[in-house]
Write an enzyme that holds these catalytic residues in place. Structure first.
Site, mmCIF file in Angstrom:
data_model
loop_
_atom_site.group_PDB
_atom_site.id
_atom_site.type_symbol
_atom_site.label_atom_id
_atom_site.label_comp_id
_atom_site.label_asym_id
_atom_site.label_seq_id
_atom_site.Cartn_x
_atom_site.Cartn_y
_atom_site.Cartn_z
ATOM 1 N N HIS A 205 27.820 -13.175 71.267
ATOM 2 C CA HIS A 205 28.250 -12.670 72.718
ATOM 3 C C HIS A 205 28.280 -13.874 73.574
ATOM 4 C CE1 HIS A 205 23.823 -13.692 73.034
ATOM 5 N NE2 HIS A 205 24.013 -14.076 74.288
HETATM 6 C C1 UD1 Z 1 23.903 -12.277 79.766
HETATM 7 C C2 UD1 Z 1 23.468 -13.563 80.018
HETATM 8 C C3 UD1 Z 1 23.501 -14.397 78.940
HETATM 9 C C4 UD1 Z 1 22.541 -13.770 77.808
HETATM 10 C C5 UD1 Z 1 22.998 -12.379 77.552
HETATM 11 C C6 UD1 Z 1 21.843 -11.584 76.741
HETATM 12 C C7 UD1 Z 1 24.184 -14.539 82.174
HETATM 13 C C8 UD1 Z 1 25.438 -15.409 82.951
HETATM 14 N N1 UD1 Z 1 24.428 -14.471 80.674
HETATM 15 O O1 UD1 Z 1 25.134 -12.403 79.209
HETATM 16 O O2 UD1 Z 1 22.988 -15.635 78.985
HETATM 17 O O3 UD1 Z 1 22.617 -14.430 76.446
HETATM 18 O O4 UD1 Z 1 23.228 -11.615 78.746
HETATM 19 O O5 UD1 Z 1 22.533 -10.427 75.981
HETATM 20 O O6 UD1 Z 1 23.511 -14.094 82.898
HETATM 21 N N2 UD1 Z 1 27.572 -4.816 79.492
HETATM 22 C C9 UD1 Z 1 27.433 -3.402 79.211
HETATM 23 N N3 UD1 Z 1 26.460 -2.828 79.365
HETATM 24 C C10 UD1 Z 1 25.167 -3.572 79.892
HETATM 25 C C11 UD1 Z 1 25.386 -4.913 79.992
HETATM 26 C C12 UD1 Z 1 26.445 -5.512 80.083
HETATM 27 O O7 UD1 Z 1 28.567 -2.907 78.872
HETATM 28 O O8 UD1 Z 1 23.751 -2.806 79.729
HETATM 29 C C13 UD1 Z 1 28.757 -5.476 79.415
HETATM 30 C C14 UD1 Z 1 29.588 -5.344 80.802
HETATM 31 O O9 UD1 Z 1 31.161 -5.219 80.405
HETATM 32 C C15 UD1 Z 1 29.560 -6.661 81.359
HETATM 33 C C16 UD1 Z 1 29.422 -7.543 80.087
HETATM 34 O O10 UD1 Z 1 28.735 -6.959 79.334
HETATM 35 O O11 UD1 Z 1 30.461 -7.146 82.270
HETATM 36 C C17 UD1 Z 1 28.808 -8.876 80.366
HETATM 37 O O12 UD1 Z 1 27.302 -8.907 80.973
HETATM 38 P P1 UD1 Z 1 26.655 -9.871 81.560
HETATM 39 O O13 UD1 Z 1 25.029 -9.510 81.923
HETATM 40 O O14 UD1 Z 1 27.496 -10.385 82.892
HETATM 41 O O15 UD1 Z 1 26.561 -11.005 80.812
HETATM 42 P P2 UD1 Z 1 26.272 -11.012 79.183
HETATM 43 O O16 UD1 Z 1 27.374 -11.418 78.494
HETATM 44 O O17 UD1 Z 1 25.476 -9.674 78.840
HETATM 45 N N1 UDP Z 2 18.092 -8.399 70.012
HETATM 46 C C1 UDP Z 2 17.982 -7.175 69.929
HETATM 47 N N2 UDP Z 2 18.972 -6.364 69.457
HETATM 48 C C2 UDP Z 2 20.132 -7.164 69.183
HETATM 49 C C3 UDP Z 2 20.370 -8.583 69.405
HETATM 50 C C4 UDP Z 2 19.322 -9.266 69.743
HETATM 51 O O1 UDP Z 2 16.703 -6.739 70.146
HETATM 52 O O2 UDP Z 2 20.997 -6.536 68.770
HETATM 53 C C5 UDP Z 2 16.957 -9.255 70.652
HETATM 54 C C6 UDP Z 2 16.446 -10.513 69.884
HETATM 55 O O3 UDP Z 2 15.739 -10.187 68.800
HETATM 56 C C7 UDP Z 2 16.017 -11.535 71.018
HETATM 57 C C8 UDP Z 2 16.678 -11.157 72.136
HETATM 58 O O4 UDP Z 2 17.228 -10.034 71.752
HETATM 59 O O5 UDP Z 2 14.702 -11.101 71.109
HETATM 60 C C9 UDP Z 2 17.792 -12.085 72.316
HETATM 61 O O6 UDP Z 2 18.684 -11.558 73.402
HETATM 62 P P1 UDP Z 2 20.091 -12.046 73.434
HETATM 63 O O7 UDP Z 2 20.632 -12.666 71.980
HETATM 64 O O8 UDP Z 2 21.048 -11.142 73.972
HETATM 65 O O9 UDP Z 2 20.364 -13.425 74.472
HETATM 66 P P2 UDP Z 2 20.048 -14.846 74.383
HETATM 67 O O10 UDP Z 2 18.554 -15.127 73.863
HETATM 68 O O11 UDP Z 2 21.158 -15.448 73.565
HETATM 69 O O12 UDP Z 2 19.996 -15.371 75.863
#
Ligand code: UD1
Ligand code: UDP
Length: 372
Positions: A205
């Site tokens: 991601h």
């Molecule tokens: C965010 C965090 C990242 C973290 C990740 C965990 C920031 C800058 N990034 O990235 O550090 O590792 O979460 O998963 O804060 N979206 C959905 N449904 C949701 C949430 C998001 O469809 O419930 C989609 C939307 O299109 C959105 C995109 O995902 O624009 C990105 O979501 P966003 O929260 O901006 O950043 P992540 O890539 O999820």
């Molecule tokens: N995780 C989860 N389901 C998934 C992927 C990740 O429950 O499909 C959990 C994982 O075990 C960990 C956390 O989400 O506890 C990590 O989050 P993510 O990878 O989204 O973010 P990051 O750690 O990179 O910020």
């Protein structure tokens, strides 16, 4: 009694906030859980509340998705009046997402003490939005609660006062250890028809891996080659869903919806190999002793390489394949860093509840001015 606001908003926040909330409440603090709404899908949000036994948020900001500035700004605008209303003694932010930085900035100007859980991690890669969030959050925090000695070293090198920096261990691993047996009993492997030790688990991601179709196509090609040796399961993050659907995945790579917490822990625990660009998954695989290949050039969690099962493979497809095949043939020995022991939340609570108040405690200061 102290009133403490705990902030959560995105998938990797919930499992970090929970043990801190529990320990604060057990020690007699009043905790207010504020949810920013950064993540909102059932699979990215709701399932974690159920799986973790986390109570519904006391306050919900509902900011949703947007550009970095939109999302950060919306959290700030919504959190500022709420903080004035709640008037807590302290605010706890976790991790490195936009919600973390937004609430940190508001708190630093509003008056309550600010504690950052997971302070001091540094990738030194300024192309990562999380690196900006990490460094800026630490800079305005009163309490810097570090998961590992490398994080403490980073903070010392950056000139923080010794009384601000506390090595507390890894709160995410508190939650992992507390839920592992329940996760193993959850039945996800049977649901997917998987045999323990005979599949690999993948997550992708990071913007650097999934936003550019050419980079993602290269990684998918590499996954296809690895799948020739070990079939792969890929729970898809919503950020990557559209592009993965457009590009199509090679044989042996199975796309499934994002997994709930208990299911994902069980999937990691029984995997032969994990390939990931997640921060938290690097830590959880180390705690579980499962081989992890990180699809990045750097990590803000070097302890998982030095004292765990993590190997950095970058994102060049040939190098990813070579690294994964080497790890499949010769997996790293399981080791677990000190203080990843299930008690980190208690240490956080102790620091917060035994520390001073905003009136008595020195606030973050600049390093001494250079001599004239
Ligand atoms: C965010 C965090 C990242 C973290 C990740 C965990 C920031 C800058 N990034 O990235 O550090 O590792 O979460 O998963 O804060 N979206 C959905 N449904 C949701 C949430 C998001 O469809 O419930 C989609 C939307 O299109 C959105 C995109 O995902 O624009 C990105 O979501 P966003 O929260 O901006 O950043 P992540 O890539 O999820
Ligand atoms: N995780 C989860 N389901 C998934 C992927 C990740 O429950 O499909 C959990 C994982 O075990 C960990 C956390 O989400 O506890 C990590 O989050 P993510 O990878 O989204 O973010 P990051 O750690 O990179 O910020």
């Amino acid at each position: 009694m102290k009133r403490v606001v705990c902030v959560a908003g995105a998938r990797p926040n919930y499992m970090k906030t929970k043990p801190v909330m529990d320990a604060l409440e057990a020690a007699g603090a009043e905790v207010v859980l504020v949810h920013t709404g950064q993540h909102y899908d059932e699979a990215m949000n709701g399932v974690f509340f159920r799986d973790l036994g986390l109570r519904p948020p006391d306050r919900f900001l509902g900011v949703g998705s947007g550009s970095h500035a939109q999302q950060t700004g919306r959290v700030m605008a919504a959190f500022e009046p709420l903080l004035a209303d709640l008037a807590p003694d302290a605010v706890v932010v976790v991790g490195d997402v936009n919600s973390t930085l937004a609430c940190a900035l508001v708190t630093a100007k509003a008056g309550p003490l600010l504690a950052h859980v997971e302070a001091g991690l540094r990738s030194r890669d300024w192309t990562m939005p999380e690196e900006v969030n990490r460094v800026a959050t630490d800079r305005v925090s009163d309490y810097l609660l570090a998961p590992s000695p490398d994080a403490v070293d980073n903070l010392r090198a950056e000139g923080y006062r010794e009384d601000q920096v506390h090595l507390v261990g890894n709160v995410m691993i508190d939650t992992l250890l507390a839920n592992l047996e329940r996760a193993r009993a959850h039945g996800v492997l049977a649901g997917y028809g998987l045999t323990p030790g005979e599949y690999g688990l993948v997550t992708l991601h990071r913007p650097a891996n999934v936003d550019d179709p050419a980079v993602l196509a290269g990684l998918l090609k590499a996954l296809g080659e690895i799948a020739g040796r070990c079939p792969l399961l890929l729970p898809v993050h919503p950020r990557a869903a559209g592009r993965l659907a457009d590009l199509g995945v090679p044989g042996g790579v199975r796309l499934v919806p994002p997994a709930g917490y208990l299911d994902f822990i069980a999937l990691q625990d029984a995997a032969r190999i994990v390939l990931t660009d997640s921060g938290g998954v690097q830590e959880e695989t180390t705690a579980l002793g499962v081989p992890c290949v990180t699809l990045r050039d750097n990590t803000e969690r070097p302890i998982t390489v030095e004292q765990g099962t993590n190997v950095l493979a970058g994102r060049d497809p040939d190098r990813v394949v070579a690294t994964a095949l080497r790890v499949l043939d010769d997996p790293p020995a399981p080791r677990r860093p000190a203080l990843w022991d299930g008690r980190a939340g208690e240490r956080v609570a102790r620091v917060l509840l035994e520390g001073g108040t905003a009136r008595t405690r020195p606030r973050p200061t600049d390093r001494p001015a250079p001599a004239a």
